[in-house]
Motif scaffolding. Sequence first.
Motif, PDB file in Angstrom:
ATOM      1  N   PHE A 163       0.841  -1.192   0.000  1.00 46.56           N
ATOM      2  CA  PHE A 163       0.000   0.000   0.000  1.00 46.56           C
ATOM      3  C   PHE A 163       0.881   1.248   0.000  1.00 46.56           C
ATOM      4  O   PHE A 163       0.675   2.186  -0.760  1.00 46.56           O
ATOM      5  N   MET A 218       0.514  10.364  -0.878  1.00 44.72           N
ATOM      6  CA  MET A 218      -0.097  10.740   0.394  1.00 44.72           C
ATOM      7  C   MET A 218       0.725  11.826   1.068  1.00 44.72           C
ATOM      8  O   MET A 218       0.189  12.831   1.562  1.00 44.72           O
ATOM      9  N   ASP A 278      -5.647   9.943  11.269  1.00 42.63           N
ATOM     10  CA  ASP A 278      -6.073   9.379   9.994  1.00 42.63           C
ATOM     11  C   ASP A 278      -5.139   8.259   9.557  1.00 42.63           C
ATOM     12  O   ASP A 278      -5.578   7.165   9.186  1.00 42.63           O
ATOM     13  N   HIS A 329      -6.356   4.354   9.503  1.00 46.99           N
ATOM     14  CA  HIS A 329      -6.486   3.689   8.216  1.00 46.99           C
ATOM     15  C   HIS A 329      -5.379   2.681   7.991  1.00 46.99           C
ATOM     16  O   HIS A 329      -5.577   1.715   7.258  1.00 46.99           O
ATOM     17  N   TRP A 341      -5.052  14.923  -4.947  1.00 44.25           N
ATOM     18  CA  TRP A 341      -5.222  16.234  -4.295  1.00 44.25           C
ATOM     19  C   TRP A 341      -6.314  17.032  -5.000  1.00 44.25           C
ATOM     20  O   TRP A 341      -7.165  17.655  -4.373  1.00 44.25           O
ATOM     21  N   VAL A 347      -9.670  15.605  -4.131  1.00 44.91           N
ATOM     22  CA  VAL A 347     -10.070  15.974  -2.776  1.00 44.91           C
ATOM     23  C   VAL A 347     -10.590  17.406  -2.731  1.00 44.91           C
ATOM     24  O   VAL A 347     -11.616  17.697  -2.121  1.00 44.91           O
ATOM     25  N   ASN A 391     -14.499  19.253   6.283  1.00 40.19           N
ATOM     26  CA  ASN A 391     -13.067  18.974   6.239  1.00 40.19           C
ATOM     27  C   ASN A 391     -12.735  18.166   4.995  1.00 40.19           C
ATOM     28  O   ASN A 391     -13.552  17.384   4.524  1.00 40.19           O
ATOM     29  N   ARG A 392     -11.544  18.370   4.512  1.00 41.38           N
ATOM     30  CA  ARG A 392     -11.109  17.582   3.374  1.00 41.38           C
ATOM     31  C   ARG A 392     -10.818  16.161   3.821  1.00 41.38           C
ATOM     32  O   ARG A 392     -10.466  15.914   4.957  1.00 41.38           O
ATOM     33  N   LEU A 393     -10.933  15.233   2.871  1.00 44.81           N
ATOM     34  CA  LEU A 393     -10.512  13.858   3.136  1.00 44.81           C
ATOM     35  C   LEU A 393      -9.013  13.877   3.401  1.00 44.81           C
ATOM     36  O   LEU A 393      -8.265  14.481   2.635  1.00 44.81           O
ATOM     37  N   LEU A 394      -8.581  13.190   4.450  1.00 44.94           N
ATOM     38  CA  LEU A 394      -7.145  13.148   4.717  1.00 44.94           C
ATOM     39  C   LEU A 394      -6.522  11.997   3.935  1.00 44.94           C
ATOM     40  O   LEU A 394      -7.229  11.083   3.500  1.00 44.94           O
ATOM     41  N   PRO A 395      -5.214  12.047   3.751  1.00 48.82           N
ATOM     42  CA  PRO A 395      -4.580  11.093   2.833  1.00 48.82           C
ATOM     43  C   PRO A 395      -4.884   9.630   3.133  1.00 48.82           C
ATOM     44  O   PRO A 395      -5.132   8.850   2.219  1.00 48.82           O
ATOM     45  N   GLY A 396      -4.838   9.232   4.417  1.00 51.32           N
ATOM     46  CA  GLY A 396      -5.034   7.824   4.750  1.00 51.32           C
ATOM     47  C   GLY A 396      -6.378   7.350   4.255  1.00 51.32           C
ATOM     48  O   GLY A 396      -6.498   6.321   3.567  1.00 51.32           O
ATOM     49  N   ASN A 397      -7.395   8.114   4.574  1.00 45.43           N
ATOM     50  CA  ASN A 397      -8.749   7.764   4.181  1.00 45.43           C
ATOM     51  C   ASN A 397      -8.874   7.757   2.655  1.00 45.43           C
ATOM     52  O   ASN A 397      -9.361   6.798   2.059  1.00 45.43           O
ATOM     53  N   LEU A 398      -8.404   8.837   2.027  1.00 50.35           N
ATOM     54  CA  LEU A 398      -8.558   8.996   0.585  1.00 50.35           C
ATOM     55  C   LEU A 398      -7.922   7.832  -0.164  1.00 50.35           C
ATOM     56  O   LEU A 398      -8.529   7.231  -1.039  1.00 50.35           O
ATOM     57  N   TYR A 399      -6.679   7.515   0.206  1.00 53.72           N
ATOM     58  CA  TYR A 399      -5.992   6.516  -0.608  1.00 53.72           C
ATOM     59  C   TYR A 399      -6.509   5.113  -0.334  1.00 53.72           C
ATOM     60  O   TYR A 399      -6.436   4.247  -1.195  1.00 53.72           O
ATOM     61  N   ARG A 400      -7.067   4.916   0.871  1.00 50.76           N
ATOM     62  CA  ARG A 400      -7.683   3.608   1.088  1.00 50.76           C
ATOM     63  C   ARG A 400      -8.948   3.520   0.221  1.00 50.76           C
ATOM     64  O   ARG A 400      -9.236   2.489  -0.374  1.00 50.76           O
TER      65      ARG A 400
END
Lengths: 931, 125
Positions: free
Chosen positions: A15, A23, A51, A55, B30, B33, B43-52
């Motif tokens: 990942f 990211m 986050d 995740h 980016w 988002v 709030n914007r989606l944070l990277p962890g959430n977005l990429y999952r």
Amino acid sequence: MRFYRLLLHLFPRTFREANGADMARQFADELQAVRGRPIGVAGLWARGVGDVIWHAVLARLRVGWTLSDAPGQVDRSPSRLARRAWLAVGSDLSRDFRLGTRRLVKAPAFTLISVVTLGLGIGSATALFSVVDAVLLRPLPWPEAKRLVSIYGVRPDRAANPAFASSWNRGQVSWPAWHQLRESAAFEAVGVWRRSRQIFTNPGIEDGVDVWYVSKSFLSLLGADEAMGRLFNADEDDDYVQAETIILPHETWLRRFGGRPDVIGEKVHLAYQPGSERVASIIGVLRADVRFTDQPPDFLLPIGQTPPVSRTGTPVVFAIGRLAPGVSIEAAAAAAEPIVRGAESPDSRSARLVSLPDELLGSARRPLWVLFGAAGILLLVACANVAGLLIAEARARRHEIAVRVSLGCGRARVLRQLTVEHLLLGTVAAAAGLGLAVWMTPLLVAMAPARLPGLASVAVDLRVAGFAMGLGVLTVLIFGAGPALTLSSTRPTSFSSDSRSATARHPAAHRAIVAGELGLALILLVCASLFGETLLRLTSRPLGFDPSGLAVISVESMKLPFEVQSPTVEQYLAMSRAERVAHHDAHHRRLQTTWTHTAGVLQRLNALPGVVAAAAQGLNLPFGGRLSSVPSVPLSAEGDPSGRLETAFNQIVTDDYFETMGMPIVRGRGFASADRGEPAAITSADRSASTQAIVSRELERRLFPDGAVGRRLVAAPPYRSVYEVIGVVPDIKQRQFTEAPRPSLYVLDSMVTTIHHLLVKTAGDPAAILPAVRQTIRDYDPSMIVTSTTTMEELIGETIAHERFRARLSSAFGGAALLLAAIGIYSLAARRVAERRREIGVRVALGARPIHVRRLVLRETLLAVTVGLLLGIPLAVVTSQLVRSLLFEVSPTSPRVFGLAAAVLATVALAATVLPASRASRIDPMLVLRE
Amino acid sequence: MAWDVRHVLPLKPLVFQALVVLADADRHGWSLVQELQRRNGGNRLLPGNLYRLLNSMVAEGLIDVVEPSPRERARAAADTGANAERRRYFGLTSFGREVARAEARRLEALVQESRRKRLITTRPR
């Protein structure tokens, strides 16, 4: 951002490899968007870290993002089924995580204190670990480093001579000795080097640089490889004429040559004295990972550049060697002894071999381990604090757990829930600690004494991050295990108000832990005050001069208005009288030119705003210790029948030197410009002509116990100069605070051809004036090159770098431990007051006054403090014995230090109890009894 | 990917929004988002959430990593600064387009029904 990237390692590798870069970039963009708003940045970091952690856990559990709300969509492919199985376990765990998160969020005080406390402990331990790891744990960066030795030529006869105090047992070996050592079977290889301070004079850039002359074997002993071009070959070891080659260390290549790939073949202009400029062409660039045994050089020249005349017998090179396999260091020393001594040479040099790792790390090992130990103790204090909090928390949660158990929740389920909660706490604390370590490590490196090897490679890398994470999780699991186990065995029957108060009456574990915490904090406080006292004792020794506001500018004159041709002493003695007079005439003309020159520079510097006084000095700059030996002169009192000789530092100064240095004239008078004398006085070879001189108190004490002013000093042959003492000045420290006073002789700069250091006394910050000083010098004489600028306080600071590092770090640890102990005491007292509300209410109802209630609460703290001190004092005594060798003029068991530490601890503990105690005294019995 | 479109409906709103955003242009994370936040606020989606999320959508065959057209690239570079070039771009797969279309039709049917039942009266502008 580095921290964020580290954090991304929590994600599964596939990942991370696919998405990590994107990211990190997105997070950087987010940060950019909130730039300049501290609260926004902090909030974003908090959300961003959460986050990633959340995740990453889900990604590791292979819980995909549920894309659809469709009911009952089932895929029967095996991979999908496996995924669903995972999901089942994962969702159970993720429920635990959610529950745990909710609990931690709902108890913000508990969570915050635990995370901050543990984070502090983990952060300090991790930062120290990153240093210990780089400096002590990783092998030295050279091949077979354990077999590397320094081979010194030692002059025991010089041990007593103050001029050689730091160099007599670290001497060089001679050229022939090197050749013989190379042949010796005791060594696999022997490499030699010598250093010189030179001036880099490529057009447009003029700077003082460190140049090392090295042999081919020296580079191969260090495992140095070239990144470009080639290294020296065997011919260049010996061939004086041909060797016009130079190698750049990687750092120099980047800094001075912009990392250009086409530098091979370029010319480098170097000079070691005026008129000596030489040009060498670059043949190679070293790789970035080459490490030297000392502060790295700026340029490398072949050792073959050593003039042939030095190759006969005079010791000129430093040697290192690698022992042949199976040869002990003692055997090698025995083999080296006759070689170093030399068959013909009358020089009484003997060989001394020191293992290179011991030499470089020997003195650093113990202090670093001590500091690491201190960080460990701080971590323990933090753990104790959290353990206390968890125990108190467990007592408070018995009720909740009892309800859950009575509703059918199994023990394993409760245990798992609590463990997950603790894990969560540990992870967050470890992340906080890691963040702290990332921030602290560069500070530590900046604070650490610069000469620690491996300091350059200190970094919070994966290994260190792993250490921090492991620490966080382990500590919480270990210290949470007790409370978790007790809690999980809660019986449904304990769900009654009776047992609630029954458990509250036995807070022994919590109290014991707080007492232990106080004991540990005492150890750190004692260490901090011991190191602090050491630093204080050191720096409170009088320097003999006033370093404040003193800027130091080292200069090298590249051009002189005449040819320099100094004869050696032997040549001088062989001259005829007429030749000597001619020589003195020439010498004098030269001097006259140079000192008017120097006076011109000083006059302009004096005119700068903020400058109080300016002076110049020859080589012996106090605390300027780059020289391995310093110019000194053997002196005796004229007419002293015993002919007693004293070796004095030869200080060459200008008129305003004492004013600039802040040295009062004790007796007699200072220099006046008239003391430079008429040319004839110096030119004539007349032996009776004397030079005005000022002596230090120590020299006066040794040679003229009944007053030196007006007396005359005679330099022993071959110098033969005669000095007339016109004044006495205080003794000053030359190298370090601990040294005994050494005799010094001050004469005007009429005896040198060049000055080496300019001293500028300023009213304000001396560092601020340096640019203006540089500019003034450049405007005055472009050939006068500033090789380094610094302040006297900085130079002095370098000599106490180790002591200061220890004192600062240990007081930081001591302060942190004190804070944690205060938190521990406070939470114990507050918790106890909350638990004893009913009891206190009853007491008040029965007539107890507020003072009695307060005393009740304070008594408990006092008990904990007493137990803590009883526990801590013996431990601190043991610890202080361990650090004994690092102390100066302080007894490791100094009652003052112990008393102070104990008093501070007790005061802080009682202060932390005041708030809960006063809260207890305000309990309203009517309210409580009605509950 | 042998998926029946009907199995994935109804989509989670965020997933549908992402598909709609990607319908007319390929975007990098980016930019996606920012666009989502412009539509939804908050709030914007944070990277962890977005990429999952993106990973799951790729795994389900809704979107894929694509080479952006030069025009896209230029636009993105103008949008978000110099780094846009090095990012990965995501675009709809034909299956993703089909799913988005089906979801849109489903929602349209719902809207029409609401209108018929006088829940809402105005015509869309």
